[in-house]
Design an enzyme around this catalytic site. Structure first.
Site, PDB file in Angstrom:
ATOM      1  N   TYR A   1      45.305  43.472  43.476  1.00 57.13           N
ATOM      2  CA  TYR A   1      45.128  44.054  44.800  1.00 57.13           C
ATOM      3  C   TYR A   1      46.164  43.476  45.770  1.00 57.13           C
ATOM      4  O   TYR A   1      47.095  42.801  45.358  1.00 57.13           O
ATOM      5  CB  TYR A   1      43.683  43.864  45.250  1.00 57.13           C
TER       6      TYR A   1
ATOM      7  N   ARG B   1      40.269  33.573  45.881  1.00 58.89           N
ATOM      8  CA  ARG B   1      40.239  33.946  44.468  1.00 58.89           C
ATOM      9  C   ARG B   1      41.638  34.357  44.008  1.00 58.89           C
ATOM     10  O   ARG B   1      42.312  35.167  44.659  1.00 58.89           O
ATOM     11  CB  ARG B   1      39.274  35.103  44.220  1.00 58.89           C
TER      12      ARG B   1
ATOM     13  N   GLY C   1      29.238  37.329  35.178  1.00 55.88           N
ATOM     14  CA  GLY C   1      29.231  38.681  35.686  1.00 55.88           C
ATOM     15  C   GLY C   1      28.161  39.560  35.084  1.00 55.88           C
ATOM     16  O   GLY C   1      27.031  39.616  35.567  1.00 55.88           O
ATOM     17  N   ARG C   2      28.506  40.247  34.010  1.00 55.59           N
ATOM     18  CA  ARG C   2      27.621  41.287  33.483  1.00 55.59           C
ATOM     19  C   ARG C   2      26.255  40.780  33.047  1.00 55.59           C
ATOM     20  O   ARG C   2      25.286  41.531  33.082  1.00 55.59           O
ATOM     21  CB  ARG C   2      28.309  42.020  32.320  1.00 55.59           C
TER      22      ARG C   2
END
Length: 369
Positions: A189, A236, A325-326
């Protein structure tokens, strides 16, 4: 019976002037449950409350402006309606004794006019190859992926305005009740685009040398620190991730140049997003040792972590907190399940990972504890 093999993972940790109940972090994951105006929904309040047994929660990436949006139905934190809705989220987490940071996000060139009606902005007018974003179409609300648009190179005025947007978003975050903010400088990003020599071809003070390419990251971070205090700011970074057309042989040197500056700013943590696929590049022990020497506050790592791997890294004192995370998606009480060696639930419907009209695949996974 409690599982006693993860002594470090379930030890207390002093962080952000508070004591975390364990070293497990809910990693930021895009779930696209905000409304079309980027306002968080009541479902989101429940979602984060359900996962408040994590030592720290970091929200999904949250755009600092309409220009910064890259995907449909992601939340923002740039207007009062969004701030008011986020207050419900932070209150729900604090009621359960949790701590929550919001991740501040600008996608840069990873965007499409089909999402927000705007041409993406980027360090250079270079389109990301083999990169797409999603919109929601049709009654089934399945994510439809579209190619990113060709971006416009940012002017100095646009750079200045974006830094101000980060600063305002940080101020909004504190008003909304967040314990702090995480500046998203990873995963291809905007900030990551400035850092990388293959995405940043500028000839001004923001391009060329690693010192120049790190300038935008450092200016954004300093602006946010000045606004809300270094103890409420994390950053991050993702030195080993190359997707979104971000393969840059110079990125590690650039990040290691920037880290001492971040350290001197006194930011509260550095969060490394590590690759989580099977043949991902391995992070060397020497990198972790070198990073610890250069950065003296909290280090978080996320990416293909298991409790066993987390415990090992914590025991070596190379890291302080570990993001998952997941596993948190289908196990809202994931820390307690690990602690008690309880069975884990699997994700039952991948269609609900990115968006959905109701609680299915979002808040309907049951807790045991």
């Amino acid at each position: 019976m409690k599982n006693s093999i993860y002594q470090k993972l379930f030890s207390d940790y002093s962080f952000n002037n508070n004591n975390l109940k364990n070293r497990m972090v809910l990693a930021p994951m895009t779930r696209s449950r905000a409304n079309e105006d980027g306002v968080p929904t009541d479902m989101m309040s429940l979602y984060y409350q359900q996962r408040a047994s994590a030592g720290l929660e970091i929200t999904e990436a949250t755009q600092i402006s309409l220009q910064g949006q890259g995907y449909a139905n992601t939340p923002g934190i740039y207007n009062q309606d969004q701030v008011n809705a986020w207050k419900k989220v932070t209150n729900s987490v604090h009621e359960k004794g949790g701590e929550i940071f919001v991740q501040l996000w600008h996608v840069g060139r990873v965007g499409s006019e089909k999402v927000n009606g705007l041409q993406p902005l980027a360090p250079s007018a270079l389109k990301a190859n083999k990169t797409s974003v999603y919109v929601f179409e049709g009654d089934n609300r399945d994510a439809t992926f579209v190619d990113v648009d060709h971006p416009k190179e940012m002017s100095q005025d646009e750079i200045d305005a974006t830094i101000l947007d980060f600063r305002k978003a940080a101020r909004n975050a504190i008003e909304a009740g967040f314990d702090g903010v995480e500046i998203h400088g990873a995963n291809g990003y905007l900030i990551d685009q400035f850092l990388r020599s293959n995405a940043n071809k500028r000839s001004d003070k923001y391009g060329g040398s690693k010192e120049n390419r790190a300038r935008f990251l450092l200016e954004v971070t300093q602006a946010v620190v000045n606004e809300i205090g270094a103890d409420k700011v994390g950053v991050r970074l993702s030195p080993f991730i190359m997707f979104k057309d971000m393969d840059d042989p110079e990125i590690l040197d650039t990040i290691m140049y920037a880290v001492p500056y971040l350290d001197r700013m006194g930011i509260t943590y550095l969060h490394l997003c590590e690759a989580d696929w099977d043949d991902a590049p391995q992070v060397s022990d020497q990198f972790r040792i070198d990073l610890r020497k250069e950065f003296h506050q909290t280090i978080i790592v996320t990416g293909n972590m298991t409790p066993e791997k987390a415990e090992n890294l914590l025991e070596k004192d190379w890291i302080d907190l570990v993001g998952f995370g997941r596993k948190f998606i289908s196990n809202p009480d994931y820390p307690q399940r690990v602690l008690h060696n309880a069975p884990l639930q699997e994700i039952t419907d991948t269609h609900t990972l990115f968006g959905g009209r109701d609680e299915r695949g979002y808040t309907d996974y049951p807790s045991l504890y």
